[in-house]
Design a protein around this motif. Structure first.
Motif, PDB file in Angstrom:
ATOM      1  N   GLU A  44      39.013  39.595  29.110  1.00  0.00           N
ATOM      2  CA  GLU A  44      38.815  39.550  30.559  1.00  0.00           C
ATOM      3  C   GLU A  44      39.541  38.326  31.086  1.00  0.00           C
ATOM      4  O   GLU A  44      39.637  37.302  30.414  1.00  0.00           O
ATOM      5  N   ARG A  45      40.081  38.446  32.286  1.00  0.00           N
ATOM      6  CA  ARG A  45      40.853  37.372  32.885  1.00  0.00           C
ATOM      7  C   ARG A  45      40.650  37.349  34.397  1.00  0.00           C
ATOM      8  O   ARG A  45      40.366  38.367  35.019  1.00  0.00           O
ATOM      9  N   LYS A  46      40.841  36.181  34.962  1.00  0.00           N
ATOM     10  CA  LYS A  46      41.072  36.045  36.394  1.00  0.00           C
ATOM     11  C   LYS A  46      42.588  36.062  36.545  1.00  0.00           C
ATOM     12  O   LYS A  46      43.297  35.221  35.988  1.00  0.00           O
ATOM     13  N   TRP A  47      43.095  37.032  37.292  1.00  0.00           N
ATOM     14  CA  TRP A  47      44.544  37.284  37.358  1.00  0.00           C
ATOM     15  C   TRP A  47      44.900  37.736  38.766  1.00  0.00           C
ATOM     16  O   TRP A  47      44.315  38.695  39.270  1.00  0.00           O
ATOM     17  N   MET A  48      45.795  37.001  39.425  1.00  0.00           N
ATOM     18  CA  MET A  48      46.221  37.355  40.781  1.00  0.00           C
ATOM     19  C   MET A  48      45.021  37.475  41.734  1.00  0.00           C
ATOM     20  O   MET A  48      44.959  38.347  42.597  1.00  0.00           O
ATOM     21  N   GLY A  49      44.044  36.609  41.530  1.00  0.00           N
ATOM     22  CA  GLY A  49      42.863  36.625  42.377  1.00  0.00           C
ATOM     23  C   GLY A  49      41.874  37.726  42.067  1.00  0.00           C
ATOM     24  O   GLY A  49      40.856  37.862  42.762  1.00  0.00           O
ATOM     25  N   GLU A  50      42.128  38.513  41.035  1.00  0.00           N
ATOM     26  CA  GLU A  50      41.267  39.640  40.678  1.00  0.00           C
ATOM     27  C   GLU A  50      40.652  39.430  39.296  1.00  0.00           C
ATOM     28  O   GLU A  50      41.223  38.754  38.438  1.00  0.00           O
ATOM     29  N   GLU A  51      39.477  40.032  39.100  1.00  0.00           N
ATOM     30  CA  GLU A  51      38.880  40.092  37.763  1.00  0.00           C
ATOM     31  C   GLU A  51      39.423  41.333  37.077  1.00  0.00           C
ATOM     32  O   GLU A  51      39.296  42.456  37.596  1.00  0.00           O
ATOM     33  N   ILE A  52      40.066  41.131  35.918  1.00  0.00           N
ATOM     34  CA  ILE A  52      40.646  42.282  35.206  1.00  0.00           C
ATOM     35  C   ILE A  52      40.204  42.261  33.744  1.00  0.00           C
ATOM     36  O   ILE A  52      39.760  41.239  33.209  1.00  0.00           O
ATOM     37  N   VAL A  53      40.328  43.423  33.103  1.00  0.00           N
ATOM     38  CA  VAL A  53      40.114  43.547  31.662  1.00  0.00           C
ATOM     39  C   VAL A  53      41.348  44.202  31.055  1.00  0.00           C
ATOM     40  O   VAL A  53      42.113  44.892  31.751  1.00  0.00           O
ATOM     41  N   ALA A  54      41.537  44.002  29.764  1.00  0.00           N
ATOM     42  CA  ALA A  54      42.659  44.623  29.056  1.00  0.00           C
ATOM     43  C   ALA A  54      42.225  44.985  27.648  1.00  0.00           C
ATOM     44  O   ALA A  54      41.468  44.247  27.006  1.00  0.00           O
ATOM     45  N   TRP A  55      42.706  46.127  27.176  1.00  0.00           N
ATOM     46  CA  TRP A  55      42.443  46.573  25.805  1.00  0.00           C
ATOM     47  C   TRP A  55      43.535  47.550  25.417  1.00  0.00           C
ATOM     48  O   TRP A  55      44.385  47.918  26.239  1.00  0.00           O
ATOM     49  N   SER A  56      43.552  47.948  24.167  1.00  0.00           N
ATOM     50  CA  SER A  56      44.502  48.963  23.720  1.00  0.00           C
ATOM     51  C   SER A  56      43.763  50.027  22.929  1.00  0.00           C
ATOM     52  O   SER A  56      42.716  49.764  22.324  1.00  0.00           O
ATOM     53  N   ASP A  57      44.320  51.245  22.952  1.00  0.00           N
ATOM     54  CA  ASP A  57      43.678  52.330  22.213  1.00  0.00           C
ATOM     55  C   ASP A  57      44.235  52.415  20.797  1.00  0.00           C
ATOM     56  O   ASP A  57      45.023  51.554  20.368  1.00  0.00           O
ATOM     57  N   GLU A  58      43.850  53.438  20.072  1.00  0.00           N
ATOM     58  CA  GLU A  58      44.219  53.540  18.659  1.00  0.00           C
ATOM     59  C   GLU A  58      45.700  53.814  18.459  1.00  0.00           C
ATOM     60  O   GLU A  58      46.244  53.616  17.378  1.00  0.00           O
ATOM     61  N   GLU A  59      46.389  54.273  19.514  1.00  0.00           N
ATOM     62  CA  GLU A  59      47.832  54.485  19.437  1.00  0.00           C
ATOM     63  C   GLU A  59      48.607  53.265  19.936  1.00  0.00           C
ATOM     64  O   GLU A  59      49.834  53.289  19.999  1.00  0.00           O
ATOM     65  N   GLY A  60      47.902  52.198  20.287  1.00  0.00           N
ATOM     66  CA  GLY A  60      48.549  50.980  20.745  1.00  0.00           C
ATOM     67  C   GLY A  60      48.858  50.943  22.224  1.00  0.00           C
ATOM     68  O   GLY A  60      49.486  49.988  22.703  1.00  0.00           O
TER      69      GLY A  60
END
Length: 374
Positions: A44-60
């Motif tokens: 999770e990050r504060k990015w460009m004034g927004e709260e965002i999340v990032a992840w990847s699936d099993e295919e990358g």
């Protein structure tokens, strides 16, 4: 808040004069690297004034999305209890599950509602560095980032270092054309442009040579002769090709300025050094070290030096004010052209009478490769 004043040009046309830069220019901005994402599974990050999340699936496939669940608004970051299961993000509040397209694919006790979708951001990956597009008003990407530069076993692993400070990406990227500050702030000398400033849509290229004195291993001062070519692709992405002639070292540096909040910036410096098999000058036993050890040593030295130089700028950026108009001298170089180049990254401020220029795509190592979307 954005403040504007009105001025009148000699032609009688009204021009908007910015007194404060909008905090989030349109463009591609660094988020994380794939190694970190794979280790943490969900970030999770504060990015460009927004709260965002990032992840990847099993295919990358990587997903960067708003952190809040469209069901009842829970934050879905790991600090709240969000998890990645079978490549999908699971909300900690009611178990709504989202795939990397942002679509809700499952809920515990009912069919997945079609209207429950995450806001996702388009991503691009370069050598494991993950970028996401921030578009004004949700616009789709207006240009592409460059292709990956050639790499191989003779190039070091990427080295990362991060700094947070008060600043703006337009102000930090201005250093790529402000050659005068290299002398006064950093102590470089014989700073000379080697080619005219080149601009093609969102792409800007600045080339210059300089000399400086670096202390190696705390023991000896080395006069360093450097050629640098800087490729700028919007205000969040600068790629610098460096040739150090004294030692015979080739290196790369990415300067990635990402706004966190209105006046807070995270700058990530990423470096990569090529093996020096035949040093141009032996110093401190460099020529007699085994190549792998010499490679690691120079990689660490280069990253630490670049961080040191940027910290000299941070002192200025932390207390800097955007000046309109700047009172430039003849020695200042193309600051005016750079500021005109920057206008395209604030489409919300463009006059309706101003045509939208087509923006260039880019090719290997940051060179223009054709036309992009209008």
């Amino acid at each position: 808040m954005l403040y504007c004043a009105m001025d009148t040009h000699a032609s009688g046309r009204s021009l908007r004069v910015l007194e404060k830069l909008p905090p989030f220019p349109e463009g591609w901005y660094f988020l994380t690297d794939r190694k970190t994402l794979e280790e943490k599974k969900l970030i999770e990050r504060k990015w460009m004034g927004e709260e965002i999340v990032a992840w990847s699936d099993e295919e990358g496939r990587v997903c960067v999305a708003d952190a809040y669940c469209p069901h009842l608004g829970s934050h879905m970051g790991p600090t709240v209890g969000g998890v990645v299961r079978d490549g999908c993000l699971v909300c900690p509040f009611h178990g709504f599950t989202f795939d990397t397209t942002g679509r809700c694919v499952a809920v515990p006790h009912a069919p997945a509602p079609k209207a429950a979708r995450l806001r996702v951001y388009e991503t691009h990956e370069i050598l494991g560095m993950i970028f996401a597009w921030w578009g004004s008003g949700g616009r789709e990407p207006q240009w592409n980032l460059p292709e990956e530069p050639p790499t191989g076993s003779d190039w070091s692993n990427l080295g990362f270092t991060r700094l947070r400070f008060r600043g703006h990406p337009q102000e930090t990227t201005e250093n790529s054309v402000d050659l005068e500050h290299l002398d006064y702030t950093h102590g470089y000398y014989d700073v000379e442009p080697t080619a005219p400033l080149a601009i093609d849509g969102a792409y800007l290229k600045s080339c210059f040579d300089f000399k400086n004195v670096r202390r190696f291993a705390g023991l000896v001062d080395i006069v360093s002769e450097v050629s640098a070519v800087t490729h700028v692709h919007g205000l969040g992405f600068s790629f610098v090709e460096i040739r150090e002639k004294t030692v015979g070292m080739s290196a790369r540096m990415w300067v990635l300025a990402t706004p966190v909040a209105d006046t807070r910036l995270e700058m990530t410096l990423v470096t990569q050094v090529r093996e020096i098999r035949r040093p141009g000058r032996f110093f401190v036993g460099l020529g007699f070290l085994p190549v792998p050890l010499r490679h690691r040593l120079m990689s660490r030295f280069f990253l630490s030096e670049e961080r040191r130089f940027v910290l000299q700028d941070v002192v200025i950026w932390n207390r800097k004010r955007y000046c309109v108009p700047p009172r430039l001298s003849r020695a200042d170089g193309p600051i005016g052209r750079y500021r005109l180049y920057c206008r395209q990254f604030y489409p919300e401020l463009r006059s309706r009478a101003e045509p939208t220029r087509r923006l260039g795509l880019v090719g290997v190592a940051g060179r223009p490769a054709g036309e992009g979307r209008g």
